[in-house]
Write an enzyme that holds these catalytic residues in place. Structure first.
Site, short mmCIF file in Angstrom:
data_model
loop_
_atom_site.label_atom_id
_atom_site.label_comp_id
_atom_site.label_asym_id
_atom_site.label_seq_id
_atom_site.Cartn_x
_atom_site.Cartn_y
_atom_site.Cartn_z
N ASP A 255 0.83 -1.20 0.00
CA ASP A 255 0.00 0.00 0.00
C ASP A 255 0.87 1.26 0.00
O ASP A 255 1.97 1.28 0.56
CB ASP A 255 -0.90 0.00 1.25
CG ASP A 255 -2.08 0.95 1.11
OD1 ASP A 255 -2.32 1.44 -0.01
OD2 ASP A 255 -2.75 1.18 2.12
N HIS B 119 3.28 3.43 -8.80
CA HIS B 119 3.12 2.01 -9.11
C HIS B 119 4.37 1.47 -9.82
O HIS B 119 4.81 0.34 -9.55
CB HIS B 119 1.89 1.79 -9.97
CG HIS B 119 0.61 2.14 -9.28
ND1 HIS B 119 0.19 1.53 -8.12
CD2 HIS B 119 -0.36 3.04 -9.58
CE1 HIS B 119 -0.96 2.04 -7.73
NE2 HIS B 119 -1.33 2.95 -8.61
N LEU C 293 11.67 -20.20 -4.20
CA LEU C 293 10.59 -19.36 -3.69
C LEU C 293 9.34 -19.48 -4.56
O LEU C 293 9.42 -19.43 -5.78
CB LEU C 293 11.05 -17.89 -3.66
CG LEU C 293 9.98 -16.85 -3.28
CD1 LEU C 293 9.69 -16.91 -1.78
CD2 LEU C 293 10.43 -15.45 -3.69
#
Length: 251
Positions: free
Chosen positions: A28, A45, A139
């Site tokens: 956020d 972004h 991962l």
């Protein structure tokens, strides 16, 4: 209790402080980061994607097995159309540009959410990216796109109904097995950047016993040091899962 394993404490087998096996992050503050700098929201972004790359690399280096990122919620369609369109373009660019790097770093990519609302070409890019990284054993990076916790639970229920499971037969284990992230253990820790202290319809079922870590830092400024601070906070916590401290210490 459902069938997904839960970490009883934050010690590894050798007695040292353990890193969380699974970290989930609500990324956020991208737009507000840009606004404070008199930049268009999209600039935040774009900068946030660079942060994603740093955090993914850090997680690989620290032995974290699962990283789940809340990239686009089912509620984010309410944002200005121009911003949504630019976010979709950014998503395409990331999928195309990062696949090779994921292969080099043995990262498996999963994308969860209601992808039916995305353009067909974007859906195909997701399919290809998941397919090309499916055999990787390092991962597991999960991107939540057009995802909502309410949708996830209802979707799991509908799958059970479609299989002919009666309402009196449904168990927690059954429901868990039909959630979008049935392939992963529940998150040990949730990190939310940007100063808000809520889960915003993110992994509502899966976060039941997660440790929460909230920070005022906007996502574009959340670097490796900030990640280590979050992990250090996790390592100081006692995870009891309904037990007493004495019972946990006796395990």
């Amino acid at each position: 209790m459902n069938s997904i394993s839960k970490t009883k404490n934050v010690k590894s087998d050798d007695g040292n402080a353990a890193v969380p096996k699974h970290i989930a992050i609500i990324m956020d503050g991208n737009g507000r980061w840009a606004t404070k700098r008199f930049l268009p929201r999209f600039a935040g972004h774009a900068k946030g994607v660079k942060t994603v790359n740093k955090v993914v690399e850090a997680c690989v280096n620290r032995g974290i097995e699962y990283l789940t990122l809340f990239a686009f919620s089912s509620e984010n369609w309410r944002r200005p159309q121009e911003e949504v369109s630019l976010l979709m373009q950014l998503f395409r660019k990331v999928l195309v540009g990062e696949i090779r790097k994921m292969g080099e770093n043995n990262i498996r990519l999963k994308v969860i959410g209601d992808l039916s609302k995305f353009d067909k070409d974007l859906q195909e890019l997701v399919r290809v990216a998941e397919s090309e990284t499916a055999a990787n054993t390092g991962l597991t990076l999960t991107i939540c796109a057009n995802y909502g916790g309410h949708w996830d639970i209802v979707n799991a229920c509908n799958k059970l109904i479609a299989k002919g499971i009666g309402q009196d037969e449904i168990t927690e284990d059954m429901l868990s097995a039909h959630l979008s992230m049935a392939y992963a253990p529940e998150p040990d820790m949730l990190i939310r950047t940007g100063g808000e202290a809520r889960v915003s319809n993110f992994l509502l079922w899966q976060l039941a016993y997660s440790e929460f870590y909230f920070t005022d830092t906007f996502w574009p400024d959340f670097g490796v040091e900030a990640l280590d601070d979050a992990i250090a906070s996790f390592q100081k916590r006692e995870r009891r899962f309904g037990r007493t401290s004495e019972q946990v210490r006796a395990c």
